[in-house]
Design a protein around this motif. Structure first.
Motif, PDB file in Angstrom:
ATOM      1  N   LYS A 170       0.829  -1.199   0.000  1.00  0.00           N
ATOM      2  CA  LYS A 170       0.000   0.000   0.000  1.00  0.00           C
ATOM      3  C   LYS A 170       0.870   1.257   0.000  1.00  0.00           C
ATOM      4  CE  LYS A 170      -4.449   1.050   1.253  1.00  0.00           C
ATOM      5  NZ  LYS A 170      -5.468   0.060   1.054  1.00  0.00           N
ATOM      6  N   HIS A 220       2.673   1.639  -3.362  1.00  0.00           N
ATOM      7  CA  HIS A 220       1.772   2.004  -4.454  1.00  0.00           C
ATOM      8  C   HIS A 220       1.326   3.459  -4.321  1.00  0.00           C
ATOM      9  CE1 HIS A 220      -0.588   0.727  -7.870  1.00  0.00           C
ATOM     10  NE2 HIS A 220      -1.749   1.027  -7.311  1.00  0.00           N
ATOM     11  N   THR A 226       2.434   6.205  -7.056  1.00  0.00           N
ATOM     12  CA  THR A 226       1.389   6.806  -7.887  1.00  0.00           C
ATOM     13  C   THR A 226       1.337   8.323  -7.687  1.00  0.00           C
ATOM     14  OG1 THR A 226      -0.259   6.303  -6.200  1.00  0.00           O
ATOM     15  CG2 THR A 226      -0.094   4.781  -8.043  1.00  0.00           C
ATOM     16  N   THR A 253       1.545  10.663 -10.829  1.00  0.00           N
ATOM     17  CA  THR A 253       0.506  11.647 -11.118  1.00  0.00           C
ATOM     18  C   THR A 253       1.085  13.053 -11.218  1.00  0.00           C
ATOM     19  OG1 THR A 253      -1.009  10.251  -9.913  1.00  0.00           O
ATOM     20  CG2 THR A 253      -1.730  12.482 -10.351  1.00  0.00           C
ATOM     21  N   THR A 299       4.491   1.759 -10.943  1.00  0.00           N
ATOM     22  CA  THR A 299       3.110   1.650 -10.492  1.00  0.00           C
ATOM     23  C   THR A 299       2.490   0.317 -10.900  1.00  0.00           C
ATOM     24  OG1 THR A 299       2.747   4.020 -10.551  1.00  0.00           O
ATOM     25  CG2 THR A 299       0.800   2.637 -10.748  1.00  0.00           C
ATOM     26  N   GLY A 314       1.320  -2.396  -8.420  1.00  0.00           N
ATOM     27  CA  GLY A 314      -0.116  -2.692  -8.486  1.00  0.00           C
ATOM     28  C   GLY A 314      -0.352  -4.195  -8.547  1.00  0.00           C
ATOM     29  N   LYS A 370     -12.270  -8.359  -1.166  1.00  0.00           N
ATOM     30  CA  LYS A 370     -12.131  -7.128  -1.940  1.00  0.00           C
ATOM     31  C   LYS A 370     -11.759  -7.454  -3.380  1.00  0.00           C
ATOM     32  CE  LYS A 370     -10.024  -3.351  -0.028  1.00  0.00           C
ATOM     33  NZ  LYS A 370      -8.879  -2.473   0.311  1.00  0.00           N
ATOM     34  N   MET A 401      -8.937   2.457 -13.022  1.00  0.00           N
ATOM     35  CA  MET A 401      -7.567   2.657 -12.567  1.00  0.00           C
ATOM     36  C   MET A 401      -6.567   1.911 -13.460  1.00  0.00           C
ATOM     37  SD  MET A 401      -6.062   1.684  -8.844  1.00  0.00           S
ATOM     38  CE  MET A 401      -6.274  -0.071  -9.082  1.00  0.00           C
ATOM     39  N   GLY A 416      -3.776   3.390 -15.977  1.00  0.00           N
ATOM     40  CA  GLY A 416      -2.371   3.067 -15.697  1.00  0.00           C
ATOM     41  C   GLY A 416      -1.656   2.547 -16.933  1.00  0.00           C
ATOM     42  N   ALA A 424      -7.365   8.321 -11.885  1.00  0.00           N
ATOM     43  CA  ALA A 424      -6.925   6.997 -11.425  1.00  0.00           C
ATOM     44  C   ALA A 424      -6.685   7.000  -9.915  1.00  0.00           C
ATOM     45  CB  ALA A 424      -5.660   6.577 -12.163  1.00  0.00           C
ATOM     46  N   ILE A 425      -6.110   8.101  -9.407  1.00  0.00           N
ATOM     47  CA  ILE A 425      -5.896   8.193  -7.958  1.00  0.00           C
ATOM     48  C   ILE A 425      -7.235   8.104  -7.228  1.00  0.00           C
ATOM     49  CG2 ILE A 425      -5.306   9.825  -6.121  1.00  0.00           C
ATOM     50  CD1 ILE A 425      -2.794   8.904  -7.193  1.00  0.00           C
ATOM     51  N   GLY A 427      -8.661   4.650  -7.499  1.00  0.00           N
ATOM     52  CA  GLY A 427      -7.916   3.715  -6.656  1.00  0.00           C
ATOM     53  C   GLY A 427      -8.312   3.823  -5.197  1.00  0.00           C
ATOM     54  N   TRP A 428      -8.434   5.060  -4.699  1.00  0.00           N
ATOM     55  CA  TRP A 428      -8.810   5.217  -3.291  1.00  0.00           C
ATOM     56  C   TRP A 428     -10.230   4.763  -3.042  1.00  0.00           C
ATOM     57  CZ3 TRP A 428      -6.054   5.291   0.800  1.00  0.00           C
ATOM     58  CH2 TRP A 428      -4.768   5.821   0.780  1.00  0.00           C
ATOM     59  N   ALA A 450     -10.161   1.090  -2.866  1.00  0.00           N
ATOM     60  CA  ALA A 450      -9.590   0.574  -1.626  1.00  0.00           C
ATOM     61  C   ALA A 450     -10.542   0.771  -0.447  1.00  0.00           C
ATOM     62  CB  ALA A 450      -8.257   1.258  -1.353  1.00  0.00           C
TER      63      ALA A 450
HETATM   64  C1  HDD Z   1      -2.138   7.021 -10.748  1.00  0.00           C
HETATM   65  C2  HDD Z   1      -2.850   6.232 -10.104  1.00  0.00           C
HETATM   66  C3  HDD Z   1      -2.904   4.722 -10.155  1.00  0.00           C
HETATM   67  C4  HDD Z   1      -2.675   3.843 -11.196  1.00  0.00           C
HETATM   68  C5  HDD Z   1      -2.332   4.164 -12.633  1.00  0.00           C
HETATM   69  C6  HDD Z   1      -2.848   2.496 -10.678  1.00  0.00           C
HETATM   70  N1  HDD Z   1      -3.166   2.577  -9.353  1.00  0.00           N
HETATM   71 FE1  HDD Z   1      -3.697   1.020  -8.152  1.00  0.00          FE
HETATM   72  N2  HDD Z   1      -4.181   2.345  -6.665  1.00  0.00           N
HETATM   73  C7  HDD Z   1      -3.840   3.676  -6.666  1.00  0.00           C
HETATM   74  C8  HDD Z   1      -3.490   4.426  -7.739  1.00  0.00           C
HETATM   75  C9  HDD Z   1      -3.205   3.908  -9.013  1.00  0.00           C
HETATM   76  C10 HDD Z   1      -3.918   4.327  -5.285  1.00  0.00           C
HETATM   77  C11 HDD Z   1      -4.670   5.631  -5.249  1.00  0.00           C
HETATM   78  O1  HDD Z   1      -2.653   4.675  -4.841  1.00  0.00           O
HETATM   79  C12 HDD Z   1      -4.484   3.136  -4.431  1.00  0.00           C
HETATM   80  C13 HDD Z   1      -5.696   3.414  -3.577  1.00  0.00           C
HETATM   81  C14 HDD Z   1      -5.336   2.934  -2.184  1.00  0.00           C
HETATM   82  C15 HDD Z   1      -4.024   2.368  -2.304  1.00  0.00           C
HETATM   83  O2  HDD Z   1      -3.465   1.645  -1.504  1.00  0.00           O
HETATM   84  O3  HDD Z   1      -3.494   2.732  -3.500  1.00  0.00           O
HETATM   85  C16 HDD Z   1      -4.602   1.994  -5.431  1.00  0.00           C
HETATM   86  C17 HDD Z   1      -5.022   0.735  -5.011  1.00  0.00           C
HETATM   87  C18 HDD Z   1      -4.861  -0.443  -5.740  1.00  0.00           C
HETATM   88  C19 HDD Z   1      -5.297  -1.749  -5.291  1.00  0.00           C
HETATM   89  C20 HDD Z   1      -6.047  -2.005  -3.999  1.00  0.00           C
HETATM   90  C21 HDD Z   1      -5.095  -2.160  -2.863  1.00  0.00           C
HETATM   91  C22 HDD Z   1      -5.800  -2.310  -1.539  1.00  0.00           C
HETATM   92  O4  HDD Z   1      -6.978  -2.010  -1.430  1.00  0.00           O
HETATM   93  O5  HDD Z   1      -5.132  -2.700  -0.595  1.00  0.00           O
HETATM   94  C23 HDD Z   1      -4.900  -2.654  -6.266  1.00  0.00           C
HETATM   95  C24 HDD Z   1      -5.122  -4.157  -6.266  1.00  0.00           C
HETATM   96  C25 HDD Z   1      -4.229  -1.882  -7.301  1.00  0.00           C
HETATM   97  N3  HDD Z   1      -4.230  -0.546  -6.961  1.00  0.00           N
HETATM   98  C26 HDD Z   1      -3.688  -2.429  -8.450  1.00  0.00           C
HETATM   99  C27 HDD Z   1      -3.286  -1.662  -9.559  1.00  0.00           C
HETATM  100  C28 HDD Z   1      -2.888  -2.238 -10.820  1.00  0.00           C
HETATM  101  C29 HDD Z   1      -2.805  -3.705 -11.145  1.00  0.00           C
HETATM  102  C30 HDD Z   1      -2.596  -1.187 -11.662  1.00  0.00           C
HETATM  103  C31 HDD Z   1      -2.145  -1.354 -13.089  1.00  0.00           C
HETATM  104  C32 HDD Z   1      -1.499  -0.567 -13.739  1.00  0.00           C
HETATM  105  C33 HDD Z   1      -2.829   0.054 -10.900  1.00  0.00           C
HETATM  106  N4  HDD Z   1      -3.250  -0.290  -9.629  1.00  0.00           N
HETATM  107  C34 HDD Z   1      -2.683   1.334 -11.412  1.00  0.00           C
END
Ligand code: HDD
Ligand code: HEM
Ligand code: HEM
Lengths: 336, 448
Positions: free
Chosen positions: B182, B185, B189, B193, B233, B237, B251, B324, B328, B368-369, B372-373, B376
């Motif tokens: 977490k 990531h 990200t 961004t 990322t 991810g 989840k 997301m 990405g 995407a941010i 993603g949030w 989550a």
């Molecule tokens: C620029 C933003 C961005 C981009 C392009 C991606 N992510 Fe992401 N993702 C996030 C921004 C983000 C985040 C905002 O940072 C999150 C939300 C909470 C967290 O832990 O990170 C997130 C959460 C998050 C979670 C849930 C984690 C959790 O709930 O514990 C997963 C499984 C992924 N991401 C997987 C990916 C995969 C496979 C990507 C493929 C390219 C990806 N993400 C691109």
């Protein structure tokens, strides 16, 4: 010394820090707005902006430190204060937002909107008023428990004279502290006109400050006799504080040693603040919550204290650097 | 009555966080970008990069100020809206929250110094040094707050015995299983961004007619950084997916509409869910879910059938996940093509059309941010502390949350509009051409 006392001492130190740096910030914004109205802004604005803009974020972190720290050391406060203070604290947040956005939009962006400066100045008075309500509430009698839920009685809050005295004290204190500080700062900058004006304000607010402070002690007698008695046992702290106040006023009157005058003022407020705090012991909220039943577990307390010591070692040199550059550097202060 | 309080507390938390995260993300990433630009400028003795750093800084202070305001709001709101959660959290996870305030202090102090000392140092390198604590402080605020959030997803470091907290271990609570993926990531990200948001600005000036080498340099630099961080990322991810499969399978299953536990599970992209919970129009990638979850095509992936119905998160998080991941991969390809194109001299990467895609990259990364949030956080529901405390039991009992929601919504709208207006005005009033000319005179024509 037990962990509870260490915890509350750390928090009180930062709260005191916030009260001092915050008061300078709030009061300055008010004087700035006032000088706009009486069209003397050319005298004050420069001085104020040169000092405030670089440090306002640091000021804000003092507040953040306090409310994060209190939930860490005394998690039960989140239950009592968190549940009941929704409205007053939310209003406080909005007022903080006005101030933060003034720096963002006016000083960093482009300056010069009078209306904005005016609201910003007013927020400097309302903010201490709304935050000081927390202190009032801690005296007890405003929160009652119904079905296990704490509820704030707004009617009592707004009709008790104590509430309004604390509000008055917070405002006079803010104006007095910042006027004394700015007198010194303007003098250091070699700005005669601003020094003269700020000295005048400082002297104007000195007497109301002492009167409101004394008034509160009298009102506590009726509102919370236990706390009043504790204060009486610490009478010497308040007596020294009063003497220090006399010395500050004397120096200001004599137009000399403005730096020492401000240091005496800090000592005066420190004594009064700690006198108040110590006499409040052991209650965080009369009569519901003491520092003992609200305290966190031992493992957390110890790790917080270790984190605090390590953090403090980072903080002190950095703060020193900041002050040296913006407060003690003659070149910067005088705008060269 | 309390039902309403829960509802409005959720909406207010969502609103504040959704707003704060915009500024917070930039606050984490932009100082690093400024540092890189200023460093390149000093190394290559190229005034353009120094100027880039300078202009980014000017915009940055505005976002920081609003970030501080909204951050203070959410910090207080956690206690105001979720007092029961904070009583528990205060006992177990207060340590990183507390450490975060030191990171804020550090950042705020040095940012103040950095801002007001642009021309006070003869030696640019000394000035650059001041930025290091700013970047470290900003990234560590993200690290610490994300540790708190990972604790909410994978709580550990205490025992609940008859409703009493025992054996609290703050360090164990911090280093919970959700924390590595977490934190990594979130931080990466934020860098990604920020790089794309800055790329958008340069691309916008180029797309609307500027031919200035300043903007070309800015776009190439930010695109390169964007590429590096998008690759990171995507890799992290993928690890996040593996974390979920292990520790929060509900989840992942909800995000993937994976109803029945099975091996050789396919990954569903897009599609919609009809009223009978049948998936329609989805693209199926064979074995991909098993690989995402456990490395092997034959691995068994837990489905939603393993969970009681009242512990399954809302299924719409699938759309968030798709958004997301699509963004990405899309941005990774975009920046890769640009970088390759510039190297190989492909002319179409300088075409208007391509530039407009680059303009979109910043807003897309921000979407995407947010997605993603929301994935989550909504994916953790109905829990506020997974497996231990339900969101509904954590909320305040104060009946006035709805009023506060109105108050804060107005505040955020004003702050949002204010930011945009002030930024636009600031850069319009002082366009790069003018600033370059000014500085040339000032420095006696040092510019190459
Ligand atoms: C620029 C933003 C961005 C981009 C392009 C991606 N992510 Fe992401 N993702 C996030 C921004 C983000 C985040 C905002 O940072 C999150 C939300 C909470 C967290 O832990 O990170 C997130 C959460 C998050 C979670 C849930 C984690 C959790 O709930 O514990 C997963 C499984 C992924 N991401 C997987 C990916 C995969 C496979 C990507 C493929 C390219 C990806 N993400 C691109
Ligand atoms: C990093 C520390 C974070 C903490 C401690 C935290 C805390 C919380 C809390 C207390 C809730 C319960 C309210 C609810 O379920 O509705 C929640 C939910 C939520 N949070 Fe977070 N949050 C964090 C990060 C974020 C961020 C950065 C966002 C950004 C957008 C976010 C978005 C949300 C959303 C959208 C919900 C609502 C889920 C729902 O209603 O189903 N959170 N979070
Ligand atoms: C529940 C979640 C959160 C809380 C309680 C919170 C709290 C805060 C507070 C109190 C501030 C103001 C600090 C100051 O006065 O200087 C702030 C600002 C900030 N926060 Fe958040 N935050 C949360 C989520 C996040 C997340 C998820 C990130 C990063 C991904 C983040 C990164 C930042 C940054 C970079 C700033 C700017 C600070 C500065 O520039 O000084 N925050 N936050």
């Amino acid at each position: 010394m037990n962990l509870e006392i260490i915890g509350i001492s750390v928090l009180m130190a930062f709260l005191f820090g916030y009260i001092m740096v915050g008061a300078i910030d709030f009061g300055a914004s008010f004087f700035n707005a006032y000088s706009l109205i009486i069209e003397k802004e050319h005298i004050l604005t420069n001085i104020i902006q040169r000092y405030l803009s670089p440090v306002w974020e640091v000021t804000n972190v003092f507040l953040v430190f306090f409310f994060v720290g209190i939930v860490g050391f005394f998690p039960q406060t989140a239950f009592y204060y968190g549940t009941t203070l929704l409205i007053p604290v939310s209003i406080g947040i909005v007022l903080l937002a006005i101030r933060g956005s003034y720096y963002a939009f006016e000083t960093y962006g482009n300056r010069g909107h009078k209306g904005y400066a005016f609201i910003y100045g007013l927020s400097g008075l309302f903010l201490p008023a709304s935050l000081s309500i927390v202190l009032t509430i801690s005296e007890g009698g405003y929160i009652y428990i119904k079905d296990g839920k704490p509820i704030l009685d707004y009617w009592v809050l707004f009709t008790e004279p104590l509430t309004w005295s604390v509000v008055l004290l917070s405002i006079t204190a803010v104006l007095y502290i910042s006027a004394v500080f700015l007198t010194w700062y303007a003098n250091k900058a070699g700005d005669k006109e601003a020094t003269r004006l700020m000295r005048k304000y400082a002297l104007i607010w000195a007497l109301p400050l002492i009167i409101t402070a004394a008034g509160i002690i009298v009102e506590l007698k009726g509102h919370n006799p236990e706390h009043f008695d504790n204060i009486m046992n610490l009478w010497w702290m308040f007596a020294i504080s009063f003497i220090l106040w006399c010395m500050t006023v004397y120096l200001l009157w004599q137009r000399r040693n403005y730096g020492e005058a401000f240091l005496l003022l800090v000592a005066q407020f420190a004594l009064a603040f700690y006198g108040y705090g110590i006499s409040h012991y052991p209650y965080l909220l009369y009569p519901h919550l003491t520092i003992y039943d609200g305290f966190t577990n031992e493992a957390m307390a110890i790790s917080l204290i270790i984190a605090f010591i390590l953090g403090f070692c980072l903080l002190v040199p950095s703060l020193y650097l900041l002050l040296r550059l913006f407060l003690f550097s003659k070149k910067y202060v005088s705008g060269k | 009555m309390t039902g309403d309080s829960v509802f409005f507390s959720r909406v207010l938390t969502e609103t504040t966080l959704t707003f704060h995260i915009i500024y917070a993300t930039l606050g984490v990433g932009v100082p690093l970008m400024i540092m890189i630009a200023q460093w390149i400028g000093i190394k290559k003795n190229d005034q353009y990069y120094i100027l880039l750093a300078r202009r980014w800084t000017r915009g940055f202070v505005i976002t920081v100020a609003v970030g501080v305001v909204t951050g203070t709001a959410i910090g207080l709101q956690l206690s105001l809206l979720w007092p029961n959660f904070m009583v528990l959290a205060g006992n177990v996870i207060a340590l990183p929250l507390f450490m975060e305030t030191f990171a804020f202090f550090f950042e705020a102090i040095f940012l103040g110094i950095y801002l007001y000392t642009w021309d006070r140092f003869e030696n640019q390198k000394k000035h650059l040094l001041l930025l290091i604590p700013v970047a470290i402080g900003a990234s560590f605020s993200a690290v610490f707050i994300t540790i708190v959030n990972s604790f909410m997803n994978a709580p550990q470091g205490f025992d609940l015995i008859n409703g009493q907290l025992e054996n609290v271990n703050p360090i164990m609570a911090m280093f919970n299983p959700a924390m590595p993926t977490k934190v990594a990531h979130v931080v990466v990200t934020a860098y990604m961004t920020s790089a794309f948001v800055l790329a958008s600005i340069a691309a916008f000036r180029l797309a609307t007619g500027s031919k200035h080498v300043y903007h070309k340099k800015a776009l190439l630099l930010t695109m390169k950084l964007g590429l590096v961080f998008s690759i990171a990322t995507a890799i992290i991810g993928d690890f996040s997916g593996k974390y979920l499969a292990e520790y929060q399978p509900e989840k992942l299953a909800a995000a993937e509409w994976h109803f029945e536990t099975s091996s050789e599970a396919p990954l569903l992209m897009y599609g919609i869910l009809d009223e009978n919970n049948e998936v329609k129009y989805a693209i199926e990638i064979p074995f991909a879910l098993s690989i995402l979850a456990h490395w092997w095509p034959s691995a068994v992936v837990t489905g939603l059938d393993q969970f009681p119905p009242d512990e399954i998160p809302p299924l719409y998080i699938h759309y968030l996940f798709d958004t997301m991941v699509t963004i990405g991969i899309g941005l990774l390809l975009l920046s890769l093509i640009y970088w390759f194109g510039v190297k190989r001299g492909w002319s179409f990467v300088h075409s208007k059309l391509f530039l407009w895609f680059a303009v979109l990259s910043g807003p897309l990364a921000m979407i995407a941010i947010e997605a993603g949030w929301w994935l989550a956080e909504v994916g953790r529901q109905p829990w506020i502390l997974r497996g231990i405390m339900r969101t509904a039991d954590a909320a305040t009992t104060n009946p006035n949350v709805d009023l506060m929601l109105v108050l804060f919504s107005i505040l955020y709208i004003i702050l949002g509009i204010g930011t945009i207006i002030v930024m636009i005005r600031m850069f319009k009033r002082n366009p790069i051409e003018k600033e370059l000319a000014d500085r040339e005179i000032e420095k006696g024509g040092m510019l190459k």
